[in-house]
Design a protein around this motif. Structure first.
Motif: not given
Ligand code: PFF
Length: 455
Positions: A56-63, A229-234
């Motif tokens: 719900l959060v990681g996948f959309p944010a990664m895209l 863990t998905l390396s998001l936000g950097m």
């Protein structure tokens, strides 16, 4: 900015991009934090919450990070200037600052893993928990820690200096398959241990009671872990996607990357807990140095534990290395794009500066906490949140257009994605930021104030 138009590098293959992103995602977070969180925060109940946040959060944010990177083909600052302009450019700066700060201490922790791999080959591990803890305290700070921090950073510099295809892509082609194969091998070994049955049931039985009473703290922990863990936000995924030359299906790539990251994290639990249970070590209260204290003590207790420990810590070091190169690339891509500096010089200067910034973290564990909590719980979440607001609320058309390149008509996927970014992702990040600030305040006025008073 440069007025000479230098050809920007790209990945040689689609697999190269996917492996690099998997390498970035699979890191200390998967091995050190994830299994212990599952064990402590409700077993399979936590696992389900975590999977929900991943989807719900990681996948959309990664895209979101992918489309911004591929659309602009620029480093995070350039990318934010291109799509948002004005004040939004500062969001790019937050990414650069976060990457810079995080790698400074990520390298210190990674240095410990290298040190602990050597320990297996030298004297072996100490079975007594108190002795193992004393050993960790002495190795984790001071000259020893600074030396291994320098060694690790030097390897990161060399790989990044060699460039996208000859450095990063080549390295992850070796490292990521090695991580997968060794992890599976260790899980098979752990399955044969006598404590395996008991360990699996500890790890995998849902404790709904605990979950229902403590969901207020469990849910934000699951959300934060999903993001980290998905390396998001950097800006790591922005940077990696900026080297995509051709149009490929980013949704499919994202799903593959997430599948690998989650799979490795899950299997690590199947490795860690049987080892702990077989050595008779309580996994409930692992403390800060979990893998360096309780797990190291378990290696001290097992037959051939020095060898298992050596393999384990080497794998962790490799996973940390493939994550660290993505963090350095965030900053290096900025220096190359915006300052027109040669890649080798950029990597050396950035790496040297990160090494210096990491010295306080290698000097005292409290200083490491001070910088880790700030970067991890505040900077990272803030950068991620602002990017999601920009793309979800201000630039949805650009985002949908870019995602459809390589996929075709998105149909219902387009509004589903944009609305996921607008509401669940943004709300989760706001809550995480508020809790992060509170926790940091508590740290500053508690543990840190005491530390200052002792100096
Ligand atoms: N995803 C890495 C881990 O789980 O250890 C950490 C990380 C690497 C976060 C790179 C962010 C990043 F840009």
């Amino acid at each position: 900015m440069s007025d000479i138009d230098i050809q920007r590098e790209t990945w040689a293959t689609r697999a190269g991009f996917i492996l690099a992103a998997v390498g970035s995602a699979v890191g200390l977070g998967n091995i050190w934090r994830f299994p212990f969180q599952v064990g402590q925060e409700g077993g399979a109940a936590f696992l389900l919450a975590y999977l929900l946040f991943i989807v719900l959060v990681g996948f959309p944010a990664m895209l979101v990070e992918f489309v911004v990177g591929r659309h602009t083909e620029l480093n995070p600052v350039g990318a934010l200037r291109a799509v948002g302009g004005g004040t939004w450019t500062y969001v790019g700066w937050i990414f650069i600052a976060t990457g810079f700060v995080v790698l400074s201490y990520y390298s210190v922790v990674a240095g410990w893993t290298v040190r602990y791999a050597f320990l297996g080959l030298q004297d072996g591990y100490l079975a007594d928990a108190a002795e193992a803890e004393a050993q960790f305290v002495s190795l984790a700070s001071g000259l020893d820690a600074i030396f291994f921090h320098a060694l690790f950073m030097a390897v990161v510099i060399v790989i990044v200096a060699l460039g996208i295809q000859q450095g990063i892509e080549l390295a992850v082609r070796l490292m990521v398959p090695a991580i997968v194969v060794i992890t599976l091998g260790m899980a098979a070994y752990a399955f044969t241990l006598e404590g395996a049955g008991e360990a699996y049931s500890y790890y995998l039985s849902p404790e709904w009671g605990l979950f229902l009473t403590e969901w207020q703290s469990i849910l934000p922990a699951a959300a934060g872990q999903a993001f980290f863990t998905l390396s998001l936000g950097m800006g790591a995924m922005i940077t990696y996607a900026s080297y995509l030359g051709e149009d490929q299906n980013l949704a499919e790539d994202g799903a593959i990357i997430i599948g690998f990251d989650t799979g490795i994290a899950f299997i690590m639990g199947l490795v860690v807990f049987p080892i702990l249970f077989t050595a008779g070590i309580d996994p409930a209260d692992p403390g800060a140095g979990a893998i360096f204290v309780s797990l190291a003590a378990a290696f001290g207790d097992l037959a051939l534990g020095w060898l298992v420990g050596f393999v384990f810590f080497t794998t962790v070091a490799i996973a940390a290395l493939s994550s660290a190169i993505s963090l350095m690339e965030v900053v290096v891509s900025y220096v190359i794009d915006e300052r027109n500096v040669d890649r080798k010089i950029a990597a050396s200067v950035v790496g040297a500066a990160m090494f210096v910034l990491g010295i306080p973290s290698a000097y005292d564990l409290v200083l490491l906490d001070l910088i880790d909590l700030f970067a991890d719980q505040i900077l990272l979440v803030l950068g991620g949140l602002l990017l999601m607001i920009l793309v979800g609320w201000v630039l949805p058309d650009l985002a949908v257009d870019e995602l459809s390149r390589g996929i075709g008509d998105l149909g219902a996927l387009a509004p589903a994605w944009i609305w996921a970014v607008r509401i669940p992702v943004v709300v989760v990040l706001i809550v995480a930021l508020a809790l992060g600030i509170l926790e940091y305040y508590e740290f500053l006025t508690g543990e840190f104030a005491e530390w200052i008073a002792d100096q």
